[in-house]
Design a protein around this motif. Structure first.
Motif, PDB file in Angstrom:
ATOM      1  N   ASP A  72     105.372  30.312  25.858  1.00 48.14           N
ATOM      2  CA  ASP A  72     105.897  31.105  26.975  1.00 48.14           C
ATOM      3  C   ASP A  72     107.381  30.848  27.187  1.00 48.14           C
ATOM      4  OD1 ASP A  72     103.477  32.353  27.588  1.00 48.14           O
ATOM      5  OD2 ASP A  72     102.827  30.659  28.827  1.00 48.14           O
ATOM      6  N   HIS A  73     107.779  29.604  26.954  1.00 47.93           N
ATOM      7  CA  HIS A  73     109.193  29.235  27.084  1.00 47.93           C
ATOM      8  C   HIS A  73     109.427  27.963  26.279  1.00 47.93           C
ATOM      9  CE1 HIS A  73     108.114  26.007  29.905  1.00 47.93           C
ATOM     10  NE2 HIS A  73     107.300  26.883  30.472  1.00 47.93           N
ATOM     11  N   PRO A  74     110.684  27.663  25.948  1.00 51.08           N
ATOM     12  CA  PRO A  74     110.965  26.509  25.092  1.00 51.08           C
ATOM     13  C   PRO A  74     110.806  25.187  25.829  1.00 51.08           C
ATOM     14  CG  PRO A  74     113.017  27.490  25.817  1.00 51.08           C
ATOM     15  CD  PRO A  74     111.917  28.400  26.298  1.00 51.08           C
ATOM     16  N   ASP A  75     110.528  24.141  25.076  1.00 50.70           N
ATOM     17  CA  ASP A  75     110.501  22.783  25.620  1.00 50.70           C
ATOM     18  C   ASP A  75     111.830  22.121  25.280  1.00 50.70           C
ATOM     19  OD1 ASP A  75     110.000  20.227  26.489  1.00 50.70           O
ATOM     20  OD2 ASP A  75     108.026  20.060  25.521  1.00 50.70           O
ATOM     21  N   VAL A  76     112.578  21.752  26.307  1.00 50.35           N
ATOM     22  CA  VAL A  76     113.885  21.124  26.093  1.00 50.35           C
ATOM     23  C   VAL A  76     113.949  19.729  26.699  1.00 50.35           C
ATOM     24  CG1 VAL A  76     115.046  23.364  25.975  1.00 50.35           C
ATOM     25  CG2 VAL A  76     114.885  22.174  28.186  1.00 50.35           C
ATOM     26  N   SER A  77     112.829  19.182  27.126  1.00 48.29           N
ATOM     27  CA  SER A  77     112.853  17.832  27.696  1.00 48.29           C
ATOM     28  C   SER A  77     113.359  16.853  26.650  1.00 48.29           C
ATOM     29  CB  SER A  77     111.455  17.434  28.162  1.00 48.29           C
ATOM     30  OG  SER A  77     110.526  17.477  27.090  1.00 48.29           O
ATOM     31  N   ILE A  99     121.047  29.355  29.366  1.00 49.56           N
ATOM     32  CA  ILE A  99     119.793  30.056  29.640  1.00 49.56           C
ATOM     33  C   ILE A  99     118.888  29.180  30.501  1.00 49.56           C
ATOM     34  CG2 ILE A  99     119.940  31.307  27.440  1.00 49.56           C
ATOM     35  CD1 ILE A  99     117.147  28.936  27.686  1.00 49.56           C
ATOM     36  N   ASP A 100     117.975  29.840  31.172  1.00 53.89           N
ATOM     37  CA  ASP A 100     116.962  29.133  31.958  1.00 53.89           C
ATOM     38  C   ASP A 100     115.754  28.898  31.055  1.00 53.89           C
ATOM     39  OD1 ASP A 100     114.908  28.316  33.633  1.00 53.89           O
ATOM     40  OD2 ASP A 100     115.383  29.758  35.218  1.00 53.89           O
ATOM     41  N   PRO A 101     115.506  27.656  30.636  1.00 50.97           N
ATOM     42  CA  PRO A 101     114.425  27.405  29.690  1.00 50.97           C
ATOM     43  C   PRO A 101     113.040  27.434  30.311  1.00 50.97           C
ATOM     44  CG  PRO A 101     115.412  25.331  30.330  1.00 50.97           C
ATOM     45  CD  PRO A 101     116.216  26.411  30.998  1.00 50.97           C
ATOM     46  N   THR A 102     112.967  27.574  31.630  1.00 56.88           N
ATOM     47  CA  THR A 102     111.664  27.573  32.293  1.00 56.88           C
ATOM     48  C   THR A 102     111.076  28.979  32.422  1.00 56.88           C
ATOM     49  OG1 THR A 102     112.523  27.856  34.558  1.00 56.88           O
ATOM     50  CG2 THR A 102     112.456  25.614  33.669  1.00 56.88           C
ATOM     51  N   GLN A 103     111.848  30.011  32.085  1.00 57.49           N
ATOM     52  CA  GLN A 103     111.404  31.379  32.306  1.00 57.49           C
ATOM     53  C   GLN A 103     110.682  31.954  31.093  1.00 57.49           C
ATOM     54  OE1 GLN A 103     115.104  33.364  33.335  1.00 57.49           O
ATOM     55  NE2 GLN A 103     114.690  33.150  35.519  1.00 57.49           N
ATOM     56  N   ASP A 104     109.687  32.802  31.372  1.00 55.02           N
ATOM     57  CA  ASP A 104     109.090  33.592  30.307  1.00 55.02           C
ATOM     58  C   ASP A 104     109.955  34.839  30.117  1.00 55.02           C
ATOM     59  OD1 ASP A 104     108.401  35.494  32.263  1.00 55.02           O
ATOM     60  OD2 ASP A 104     106.350  34.771  32.438  1.00 55.02           O
ATOM     61  N   ALA A 163     117.730  18.809  21.199  1.00 52.57           N
ATOM     62  CA  ALA A 163     117.689  17.551  21.951  1.00 52.57           C
ATOM     63  C   ALA A 163     116.254  17.109  22.201  1.00 52.57           C
ATOM     64  CB  ALA A 163     118.440  17.714  23.271  1.00 52.57           C
ATOM     65  N   HIS A 164     115.353  18.061  22.411  1.00 52.75           N
ATOM     66  CA  HIS A 164     113.941  17.731  22.600  1.00 52.75           C
ATOM     67  C   HIS A 164     113.341  17.134  21.333  1.00 52.75           C
ATOM     68  CE1 HIS A 164     109.721  18.017  23.615  1.00 52.75           C
ATOM     69  NE2 HIS A 164     109.511  18.828  22.584  1.00 52.75           N
ATOM     70  N   LEU A 165     113.655  17.742  20.191  1.00 55.57           N
ATOM     71  CA  LEU A 165     113.064  17.289  18.931  1.00 55.57           C
ATOM     72  C   LEU A 165     113.714  16.015  18.416  1.00 55.57           C
ATOM     73  CD1 LEU A 165     112.718  20.704  17.045  1.00 55.57           C
ATOM     74  CD2 LEU A 165     110.985  19.495  18.373  1.00 55.57           C
ATOM     75  N   PHE A 166     115.025  15.857  18.650  1.00 56.43           N
ATOM     76  CA  PHE A 166     115.776  14.731  18.080  1.00 56.43           C
ATOM     77  C   PHE A 166     116.672  14.082  19.144  1.00 56.43           C
ATOM     78  CE2 PHE A 166     115.223  17.994  14.778  1.00 56.43           C
ATOM     79  CZ  PHE A 166     114.484  17.289  13.838  1.00 56.43           C
ATOM     80  N   PRO A 167     116.110  13.580  20.242  1.00 59.83           N
ATOM     81  CA  PRO A 167     116.956  13.065  21.332  1.00 59.83           C
ATOM     82  C   PRO A 167     117.861  11.919  20.907  1.00 59.83           C
ATOM     83  CG  PRO A 167     114.653  12.417  21.628  1.00 59.83           C
ATOM     84  CD  PRO A 167     114.674  13.443  20.545  1.00 59.83           C
ATOM     85  N   LYS A 168     117.399  11.098  19.990  1.00 62.45           N
ATOM     86  CA  LYS A 168     118.204   9.944  19.570  1.00 62.45           C
ATOM     87  C   LYS A 168     119.362  10.346  18.659  1.00 62.45           C
ATOM     88  CE  LYS A 168     115.527   7.008  21.713  1.00 62.45           C
ATOM     89  NZ  LYS A 168     115.992   6.349  22.965  1.00 62.45           N
ATOM     90  N   ASN A 169     119.349  11.592  18.176  1.00 64.43           N
ATOM     91  CA  ASN A 169     120.406  12.041  17.270  1.00 64.43           C
ATOM     92  C   ASN A 169     121.484  12.852  17.974  1.00 64.43           C
ATOM     93  OD1 ASN A 169     118.859  10.865  15.298  1.00 64.43           O
ATOM     94  ND2 ASN A 169     118.080  12.780  14.451  1.00 64.43           N
ATOM     95  N   MET A 208     118.148  24.269  33.375  1.00 64.34           N
ATOM     96  CA  MET A 208     118.300  23.562  32.105  1.00 64.34           C
ATOM     97  C   MET A 208     118.539  22.074  32.357  1.00 64.34           C
ATOM     98  SD  MET A 208     118.506  23.425  28.738  1.00 64.34           S
ATOM     99  CE  MET A 208     118.851  25.028  27.994  1.00 64.34           C
ATOM    100  N   ALA A 209     119.407  21.765  33.310  1.00 69.16           N
ATOM    101  CA  ALA A 209     119.707  20.368  33.620  1.00 69.16           C
ATOM    102  C   ALA A 209     118.450  19.622  34.042  1.00 69.16           C
ATOM    103  CB  ALA A 209     120.777  20.289  34.710  1.00 69.16           C
ATOM    104  N   ASP A 210     117.646  20.231  34.905  1.00 69.22           N
ATOM    105  CA  ASP A 210     116.409  19.594  35.348  1.00 69.22           C
ATOM    106  C   ASP A 210     115.429  19.424  34.195  1.00 69.22           C
ATOM    107  OD1 ASP A 210     117.401  19.492  37.916  1.00 69.22           O
ATOM    108  OD2 ASP A 210     116.304  21.271  38.611  1.00 69.22           O
ATOM    109  N   ALA A 211     115.346  20.444  33.330  1.00 66.67           N
ATOM    110  CA  ALA A 211     114.381  20.398  32.227  1.00 66.67           C
ATOM    111  C   ALA A 211     114.770  19.369  31.173  1.00 66.67           C
ATOM    112  CB  ALA A 211     114.252  21.786  31.584  1.00 66.67           C
ATOM    113  N   LEU A 212     116.059  19.171  30.954  1.00 64.08           N
ATOM    114  CA  LEU A 212     116.492  18.155  29.988  1.00 64.08           C
ATOM    115  C   LEU A 212     116.041  16.767  30.426  1.00 64.08           C
ATOM    116  CD1 LEU A 212     120.100  19.447  29.188  1.00 64.08           C
ATOM    117  CD2 LEU A 212     118.230  19.246  27.545  1.00 64.08           C
ATOM    118  N   GLY A 213     116.001  16.559  31.722  1.00 57.82           N
ATOM    119  CA  GLY A 213     115.480  15.298  32.231  1.00 57.82           C
ATOM    120  C   GLY A 213     116.513  14.456  32.942  1.00 57.82           C
TER     121      GLY A 213
END
Length: 514
Positions: free
Chosen positions: A433-438, A253-258, A237-243, A464-469
């Motif tokens: 350190d952790h993935p970018d899912v915005s 998973i918690d994407p904010t954690q190392d 979703a971060h790389l291809f949000p329009k798709n 995850m919900a917060d990081a997605l935006g």
């Protein structure tokens, strides 16, 4: 050792991968060129390969749905899309509904990382049959996994030794032995899989999924990700949000954690699951055969593990049940409440000197079949995690962190802390350190968290919900036990997910099923 810290929804390799990420950030799938126009040759599915776990060819679904397999070509190195290619193994079953009602393909990733979608989807296909009324159900072996340029490390005989080693060293000699054995495993991975190791990161798999979307002829990617599959979905979703089409993330998973924070969270999660197991056993009208009180249950398990460190008991000949294997088996049984009865039986037998059931549970975690052959889930799991995760931990680092891990879980703390050493001396650098899912601009993504989840603790769903935006994630809570929620068969959860995927009805944010 393969422990839940490694067989988890991991966090997020080389300069080439970072370059691939920058290219992907543009969301420009036109660069895929001729590969996007390839035609898949769908045929009947063979029996799963040893790397996929072995077994028989998939049987038709109960209502007559059949399975088809194909191979999709993808770039080995996404920064060189016109360069060498690898094959991505695919499986599908066509929609059971009328063509006029068909939405497209629903792509599954069941987690790991390292799990074979080609072997897993048929095994659980009937659980998703209602979704087949409007979708072709599709899954794949991610790169490095199963039949998709599989990572190869050690032989079956070497893996038997690897999984029997002392995974919770208490002395300097034991620590040196664990470090050396880990280095031996990692060196074997480099020797046998050098070409593919730099190209198995989650960002690479996400780009493969967008290529798959195009090859399947879908304008949007409709997706069901479970466990690590939630991270893969978030990265996509971060790389291809329009798709992004209709997407569900379950067992989040918690994407904010190392890696350290994630392992510590799992220690707390597995301890909670063990507490719930002990409470359940001792609360039943019939006598609990493994303890009189919840604390008694846990005390007896701790004593068993301590005794096994000094003297293993018979397991599955010729392998004895060691402390490591027993801990691994207990962790495996906590992934689902359906396994609790096997854990009870396994502990009862182990107290009587028979370790066979706990050994079988441990083998299931490690991908070992009854004939002694291993899938490549552990090799792929470590390779993907180490490609994704930038931190590298030394024995001294882990020693300093042990008190915190032991406070989180007296039973699993050491086990999960020492699991972080897997990427030490890995031949490929980690990406972040952790993935970018915005994912600003993405369609709504349904994020399902389970309050009793040991492997991906419930708090990860909110993160995850917060990081997605803002405006992207829609949270649904399941107050239950086990890893994930949809496969619990809870009618409330399944109803909400099915209505979203089939009808586009987005649940009210903050909905709760119990």
């Amino acid at each position: 050792m393969a422990n839940p810290s490694r067989l988890r929804a991991a966090a997020l390799t080389t300069t080439a991968v970072l370059l691939a990420t920058m290219l992907a950030g543009c969301g420009d799938s036109a660069k895929d060129g001729d590969l996007a126009a390839q035609k898949l040759d769908w045929k009947g599915c063979p029996a799963p390969s040893e790397a996929e776990g072995g077994g028989s060819a998939p049987s038709p679904l109960p209502n007559g749905g059949t399975w088809q397999c194909a191979t999709m070509k993808a770039p080995l190195d996404w920064s060189k899309p016109k360069g060498d290619t690898i094959g991505i193994a695919l499986i599908r079953t066509r929609t059971s509904g009328p063509a006029s009602k068909r939405i497209g393909s629903l792509v599954f990733n069941f987690g790991g990382p390292g799990g074979s979608g080609v072997s897993t989807l048929p095994a659980f296909g009937s659980d998703y049959d209602v979704l087949r009324t409007r979708y072709d159900l599709v899954s794949f072996d991610p790169r490095g996994v199963g039949r998709s340029a599989p990572v190869k490390c050690e032989s079956d005989a070497q893996l038997d030794v690897f999984f029997q080693q002392d995974a919770t060293p208490d002395t300097s000699a034991e620590r040196a032995q664990l470090v050396n054995r880990t280095k031996q495993f990692n060196t074997a991975c480099e020797k046998n899989s050098q070409k593919v190791l730099p190209h198995v990161a989650t960002t690479d798999a996400a780009r493969d999924m967008d290529l798959l979307r195009q090859v399947l002829g879908d304008d949007k990617l409709h997706y069901f990700g479970i466990s690590y599959g939630t991270e893969l979905g978030g990265v996509y979703a971060h790389l291809f949000p329009k798709n992004v089409g209709r997407a569900v993330l379950d067992g989040v998973i918690d994407p904010t954690q190392d890696p350290e924070q994630s392992a510590l969270g799992q220690a707390k999660g597995f301890q909670l699951a063990l507490d719930n197991f002990a409470d359940d056993c001792t609360s039943k009208p019939t006598q609990c055969p493994i303890g009189n009180t919840p604390q008694d249950v846990k005390n007896r398990i701790a004593k068993l593990l301590g005794d096994l460190e000094k003297k293993p008991i018979p397991g599955i000949p010729p392998r004895p049940l060691t402390q490591t294997a027993a801990t691994n088996g207990i962790a495996q049984s906590l992934y689902s409440k359906d396994f609790w009865e096997y854990l009870t039986e396994g502990l009862e037998e182990a107290y009587a000197g028979d370790g066979k059931i706990l050994m079988l549970l441990s083998d299931a975690m490690n991908g070992r079949s009854e004939n002694g052959e291993y899938s490549n889930i552990t090799a792929a799991n470590i390779a993907i995690n180490c490609a994704d995760e930038k931190p590298r931990y030394t024995p001294d680092d882990i020693q300093r962190k042990l008190p915190e891990f032991r406070a989180a879980s007296p039973l699993f703390g050491d086990f999960l802390a020492w699991g972080m050493i897997s990427c030490t001396d890995w031949p490929v650098a980690g990406a972040a350190d952790h993935p970018d899912v915005s994912a600003p601009g993405s369609a709504p993504i349904l994020v399902v968290g389970n309050t009793g989840d040991p492997a991906t603790p419930y708090e990860g769903a909110k993160k995850m919900a917060d990081a997605l935006g803002k405006g992207v994630a829609v949270e649904l809570t399941y107050r239950g036990q086990g890893h994930g929620a949809y496969d619990s068969k809870d009618k409330c959860v399944q109803g909400a997910v099915n209505r979203y995927l089939l009808d586009g009805t987005v649940p009210k944010a903050g909905s709760v099923c119990s």
